[in-house]
Design a protein around this motif. Structure first.
Motif, PDB file in Angstrom:
ATOM      1  N   GLU A   1       0.836  -1.204   0.000  1.00 50.72           N
ATOM      2  CA  GLU A   1       0.000   0.000   0.000  1.00 50.72           C
ATOM      3  C   GLU A   1       0.871   1.255   0.000  1.00 50.72           C
ATOM      4  N   LEU A   2       1.978   1.206   0.721  1.00 53.19           N
ATOM      5  CA  LEU A   2       2.890   2.350   0.742  1.00 53.19           C
ATOM      6  C   LEU A   2       3.457   2.607  -0.644  1.00 53.19           C
TER       7      LEU A   2
ATOM      8  N   LYS B   1       3.579   5.921  -5.724  1.00 52.11           N
ATOM      9  CA  LYS B   1       3.343   6.024  -7.165  1.00 52.11           C
ATOM     10  C   LYS B   1       2.202   6.995  -7.472  1.00 52.11           C
ATOM     11  N   GLU B   2       1.150   6.967  -6.663  1.00 50.61           N
ATOM     12  CA  GLU B   2       0.025   7.887  -6.865  1.00 50.61           C
ATOM     13  C   GLU B   2       0.470   9.343  -6.749  1.00 50.61           C
TER      14      GLU B   2
ATOM     15  N   HIS C   1      -2.763  -9.101  -1.702  1.00 53.99           N
ATOM     16  CA  HIS C   1      -3.128  -8.222  -2.815  1.00 53.99           C
ATOM     17  C   HIS C   1      -4.569  -7.716  -2.705  1.00 53.99           C
ATOM     18  N   ASP C   2      -5.198  -7.945  -1.544  1.00 56.86           N
ATOM     19  CA  ASP C   2      -6.560  -7.483  -1.303  1.00 56.86           C
ATOM     20  C   ASP C   2      -6.509  -5.982  -1.010  1.00 56.86           C
ATOM     21  N   THR C   3      -6.856  -5.176  -1.979  1.00 61.38           N
ATOM     22  CA  THR C   3      -6.716  -3.721  -1.840  1.00 61.38           C
ATOM     23  C   THR C   3      -7.637  -3.144  -0.768  1.00 61.38           C
ATOM     24  N   GLN C   4      -8.825  -3.691  -0.608  1.00 61.44           N
ATOM     25  CA  GLN C   4      -9.740  -3.195   0.421  1.00 61.44           C
ATOM     26  C   GLN C   4      -9.220  -3.512   1.812  1.00 61.44           C
TER      27      GLN C   4
ATOM     28  N   TRP D   1      -4.625   0.316   6.709  1.00 65.42           N
ATOM     29  CA  TRP D   1      -3.953   1.625   6.736  1.00 65.42           C
ATOM     30  C   TRP D   1      -4.742   2.617   7.588  1.00 65.42           C
ATOM     31  N   LYS D   2      -6.039   2.699   7.335  1.00 62.97           N
ATOM     32  CA  LYS D   2      -6.901   3.631   8.084  1.00 62.97           C
ATOM     33  C   LYS D   2      -6.899   3.290   9.572  1.00 62.97           C
ATOM     34  N   THR D   3      -6.990   2.006   9.881  1.00 62.70           N
ATOM     35  CA  THR D   3      -6.988   1.572  11.272  1.00 62.70           C
ATOM     36  C   THR D   3      -5.656   1.890  11.941  1.00 62.70           C
TER      37      THR D   3
END
Length: 306
Positions: free
Chosen positions: A192-193, A198-199, A281-284, A290-292
């Motif tokens: 995720e990081l 990249k974003e 690889h589960d993006t959700q 991350w939020k938690t």
């Protein structure tokens, strides 16, 4: 990727590059530090036990007289210590080329961090999440910086998941499953990081690696039977450090890769790019973690760099 027998000889000169290694006073961390010292890196060993940290510094300096290295106090089980370490580092250095999130605890009796988190999840994941976030401004100022997070084969153990309904094991504690949870979290975080880098078109890479089955002091809580099996099926820490060092230094990586040993079941062997489990690889799942993690640690990431 190329170089199927990749080893430290492939590492290019690291002179002038500043590297932080958590848990750098023993085991895999000490092996990584020793190799990077030989390549000229400026090293900061982030350690909980300063006495052991100083011993590691002296050991490395004896082999590399001109090495720039120091030990700095860091307790990943204490958010205040993480904040203090980050401030001290920023006072001493003006850039950070490499952060290796290496330290960890493995299957101890139930315990909690200073902030009330279950010990394994708190140290292995939340501590490194908070540390990386605190150091993000420094990383963002360092072009071509890297963050390498160390996971484990345990991430794919049967039943492994992120148990959001009982993250602090207040209902029950399974030390193996909880360890697997923390190591799964390591990979989800690393992936995720890298997506966020990249974003934001940031010139930084996030990678992940695992050491296979390597003999280290992490295994102190294993029973006698498991320690006996490990003796025959594992590899020395010097080999276990290679996947981490490859993620940290291989100039051909693009970010988001995962490295581990090339042998059967990835238990031992030379480092190659390996595949991680479907769940990683589960993006959700990654976004929820991350939020938690932000909510629990109080650390939010700033990706401004230009």
């Amino acid at each position: 990727m190329r170089n199927q027998r990749w080893n430290e000889e492939y590492i290019e000169d690291q002179s002038g590059k500043v590297a932080i290694i958590t848990g750098g006073s023993s085991g895999l961390g000490l092996e990584q530090a020793s190799v990077l010292a030989q390549k000229g890196a400026i090293l900061v060993l982030a350690v909980r036990d300063m006495a052991k940290g100083m011993e590691a510094v002296q050991e490395i300096q004896q082999k590399n007289m001109n090495t720039k290295i120091e030990a700095m106090k860091l307790d990943l089980a204490d958010l205040d210590s993480i904040r203090a370490f980050s401030r001290e580092f920023e006072d001493k250095y003006d850039h950070l080329d490499l952060l290796i999130n290496n330290a960890g605890v493995m299957m101890p009796p139930f315990g909690k961090t200073k902030d009330g988190f279950e010990l394994q999840f708190g140290v292995n994941h939340l501590g490194h999440f908070a540390l990386t976030g605190r150091l993000m401004p420094m990383l963002m100022r360092t072009e071509t910086a890297r963050v390498v997070t160390v996971s484990s084969l345990a991430n794919a153990w049967k039943g492994a998941n992120i148990f959001f309904e009982d993250l602090q094991c207040e209902t029950s504690y399974d030390k193996q499953l909880t360890y697997a949870q923390s190591k799964l979290a390591n990979i989800l975080f690393a992936y995720e990081l890298d997506k966020k880098f990249k974003e934001h078109k940031a010139p930084i890479l996030s990678l992940c690696a695992h050491p296979g089955w390597s003999v280290t002091n992490l295994q102190q809580h294993l029973n006698v039977f498991m320690k006996t099996i490990a003796h025959f099926m594992s590899q020395p820490a010097s080999m276990g450090a290679l996947p981490i060092l490859r993620a940290a230094t291989d100039k051909d990586v693009k970010g988001g890769e995962y490295f581990g040993p090339s042998g059967i079941n990835e238990r031992k062997g030379y480092p190659v790019q390996v595949k991680s489990s479907t769940l990683t690889h589960d993006t959700q799942l990654a976004k929820r973690l991350w939020k938690t993690s932000e909510e629990l640690t109080g650390v939010t990431y700033c990706f401004n760099w230009n």
